[in-house]
Design a protein around this motif. Structure first.
Motif, PDB file in Angstrom:
ATOM      1  N   GLU A  91      23.358  -4.531  -3.606  1.00 33.83           N
ATOM      2  CA  GLU A  91      24.265  -4.858  -4.709  1.00 33.83           C
ATOM      3  C   GLU A  91      25.267  -5.896  -4.238  1.00 33.83           C
ATOM      4  OE1 GLU A  91      25.982  -1.691  -6.939  1.00 33.83           O
ATOM      5  OE2 GLU A  91      24.205  -0.428  -6.666  1.00 33.83           O
ATOM      6  N   ARG A  92      25.599  -6.815  -5.136  1.00 39.59           N
ATOM      7  CA  ARG A  92      26.544  -7.882  -4.801  1.00 39.59           C
ATOM      8  C   ARG A  92      27.784  -7.734  -5.670  1.00 39.59           C
ATOM      9  NH1 ARG A  92      22.755 -13.241  -4.476  1.00 39.59           N
ATOM     10  NH2 ARG A  92      21.470 -12.503  -2.782  1.00 39.59           N
ATOM     11  N   GLU A  93      28.873  -8.179  -5.110  1.00 39.90           N
ATOM     12  CA  GLU A  93      30.110  -8.233  -5.880  1.00 39.90           C
ATOM     13  C   GLU A  93      29.979  -9.359  -6.894  1.00 39.90           C
ATOM     14  OE1 GLU A  93      32.885  -6.281  -5.630  1.00 39.90           O
ATOM     15  OE2 GLU A  93      31.689  -5.045  -4.270  1.00 39.90           O
ATOM     16  N   PRO A  94      30.547  -9.198  -8.073  1.00 38.18           N
ATOM     17  CA  PRO A  94      30.516 -10.301  -9.037  1.00 38.18           C
ATOM     18  C   PRO A  94      31.247 -11.519  -8.474  1.00 38.18           C
ATOM     19  CG  PRO A  94      31.528  -8.304  -9.986  1.00 38.18           C
ATOM     20  CD  PRO A  94      31.241  -8.034  -8.555  1.00 38.18           C
ATOM     21  N   LEU A  95      30.808 -12.699  -8.885  1.00 35.19           N
ATOM     22  CA  LEU A  95      31.446 -13.931  -8.423  1.00 35.19           C
ATOM     23  C   LEU A  95      32.838 -14.060  -9.046  1.00 35.19           C
ATOM     24  CD1 LEU A  95      28.458 -16.417  -8.732  1.00 35.19           C
ATOM     25  CD2 LEU A  95      29.314 -15.319  -6.659  1.00 35.19           C
ATOM     26  N   SER A  96      33.731 -14.586  -8.248  1.00 39.50           N
ATOM     27  CA  SER A  96      35.083 -14.841  -8.763  1.00 39.50           C
ATOM     28  C   SER A  96      35.048 -16.058  -9.683  1.00 39.50           C
ATOM     29  CB  SER A  96      36.047 -15.087  -7.605  1.00 39.50           C
ATOM     30  OG  SER A  96      35.735 -16.315  -6.980  1.00 39.50           O
ATOM     31  N   ASP A  97      36.125 -16.274 -10.412  1.00 38.44           N
ATOM     32  CA  ASP A  97      36.208 -17.445 -11.292  1.00 38.44           C
ATOM     33  C   ASP A  97      36.074 -18.739 -10.493  1.00 38.44           C
ATOM     34  OD1 ASP A  97      36.467 -15.831 -13.481  1.00 38.44           O
ATOM     35  OD2 ASP A  97      38.668 -15.963 -13.564  1.00 38.44           O
ATOM     36  N   GLU A  98      36.666 -18.771  -9.304  1.00 37.89           N
ATOM     37  CA  GLU A  98      36.574 -19.965  -8.433  1.00 37.89           C
ATOM     38  C   GLU A  98      35.130 -20.210  -8.015  1.00 37.89           C
ATOM     39  OE1 GLU A  98      39.044 -19.751  -5.000  1.00 37.89           O
ATOM     40  OE2 GLU A  98      40.901 -19.775  -6.168  1.00 37.89           O
ATOM     41  N   GLU A  99      34.412 -19.129  -7.612  1.00 39.37           N
ATOM     42  CA  GLU A  99      33.023 -19.274  -7.191  1.00 39.37           C
ATOM     43  C   GLU A  99      32.143 -19.726  -8.362  1.00 39.37           C
ATOM     44  OE1 GLU A  99      32.609 -15.950  -3.650  1.00 39.37           O
ATOM     45  OE2 GLU A  99      32.790 -15.250  -5.725  1.00 39.37           O
ATOM     46  N   LEU A 100      32.389 -19.174  -9.536  1.00 39.10           N
ATOM     47  CA  LEU A 100      31.632 -19.607 -10.713  1.00 39.10           C
ATOM     48  C   LEU A 100      31.870 -21.078 -11.021  1.00 39.10           C
ATOM     49  CD1 LEU A 100      32.045 -16.553 -13.113  1.00 39.10           C
ATOM     50  CD2 LEU A 100      29.913 -17.412 -12.139  1.00 39.10           C
ATOM     51  N   ALA A 101      33.127 -21.514 -10.943  1.00 39.89           N
ATOM     52  CA  ALA A 101      33.461 -22.918 -11.208  1.00 39.89           C
ATOM     53  C   ALA A 101      32.786 -23.824 -10.177  1.00 39.89           C
ATOM     54  CB  ALA A 101      34.980 -23.105 -11.198  1.00 39.89           C
ATOM     55  N   GLU A 102      32.790 -23.411  -8.898  1.00 46.58           N
ATOM     56  CA  GLU A 102      32.162 -24.225  -7.844  1.00 46.58           C
ATOM     57  C   GLU A 102      30.648 -24.319  -8.082  1.00 46.58           C
ATOM     58  OE1 GLU A 102      31.256 -26.594  -4.715  1.00 46.58           O
ATOM     59  OE2 GLU A 102      33.213 -26.266  -5.660  1.00 46.58           O
ATOM     60  N   ARG A 103      30.008 -23.243  -8.450  1.00 43.30           N
ATOM     61  CA  ARG A 103      28.568 -23.288  -8.727  1.00 43.30           C
ATOM     62  C   ARG A 103      28.270 -24.176  -9.930  1.00 43.30           C
ATOM     63  NH1 ARG A 103      25.656 -17.735  -6.990  1.00 43.30           N
ATOM     64  NH2 ARG A 103      26.522 -17.685  -4.901  1.00 43.30           N
ATOM     65  N   LYS A 104      29.119 -24.150 -10.931  1.00 38.37           N
ATOM     66  CA  LYS A 104      28.940 -25.032 -12.095  1.00 38.37           C
ATOM     67  C   LYS A 104      29.063 -26.488 -11.669  1.00 38.37           C
ATOM     68  CE  LYS A 104      30.601 -25.984 -16.765  1.00 38.37           C
ATOM     69  NZ  LYS A 104      30.071 -27.282 -16.712  1.00 38.37           N
ATOM     70  N   ARG A 105      30.043 -26.808 -10.795  1.00 32.94           N
ATOM     71  CA  ARG A 105      30.186 -28.190 -10.306  1.00 32.94           C
ATOM     72  C   ARG A 105      28.940 -28.610  -9.534  1.00 32.94           C
ATOM     73  NH1 ARG A 105      35.538 -26.424  -9.709  1.00 32.94           N
ATOM     74  NH2 ARG A 105      35.262 -25.820  -7.539  1.00 32.94           N
TER      75      ARG A 105
END
Length: 123
Positions: A91-105
């Motif tokens: 199981e993984r921890e959900p991505l933080s808002d920063e991690e989601l934004a970086e993956r989108k970039r």
């Protein structure tokens, strides 16, 4: 636990192989010793698998089997019945808002690179 084949059953199957297949060198020296050695080892396997492998042996080979040949056939049959073990991913921890934004970039940069290649541009 599995039911092993009986001595009589093994003797009958092995003597049938002896009658239908060519002997290996030294086989006629002492058939009782050979039968006893095979019987001891074959009793470690389930009766159904042993009977299946021994009955089909003359159709697969012209020669008396070596122990390693029989063991390989028996192990292959047994392995085919073993259940496949499934280990779910951790199981993984959900991505933080920063991690989601970086993956989108990163995805946006990749899309732009692919579009550039499609238009004949360099990567």
């Amino acid at each position: 636990m599995h039911e092993p084949p009986t001595d009589d059953e093994l003797d009958l199957l092995l003597l049938e192989i002896k009658a239908l297949c060519m002997p290996r060198r030294g086989m006629d020296d002492d058939i009782d010793v050979i039968l006893n050695a095979f019987n001891r080892r074959l009793k470690e396997y389930p009766r159904g698998d042993v009977v299946h492998v021994l009955r089909r042996w003359p159709d697969q080979s012209r020669y008396w089997p070596t122990w390693s040949e029989l063991r390989e056939k028996l192990e292959t049959r047994i392995e085919a019945r073993r259940p496949v073990r499934y280990d779910p991913p951790p199981e993984r921890e959900p991505l933080s808002d920063e991690e989601l934004a970086e993956r989108k970039r990163q995805a946006d940069r990749l899309r732009e690179t692919v579009r550039g290649i499609g238009k004949g541009g360099a990567a």
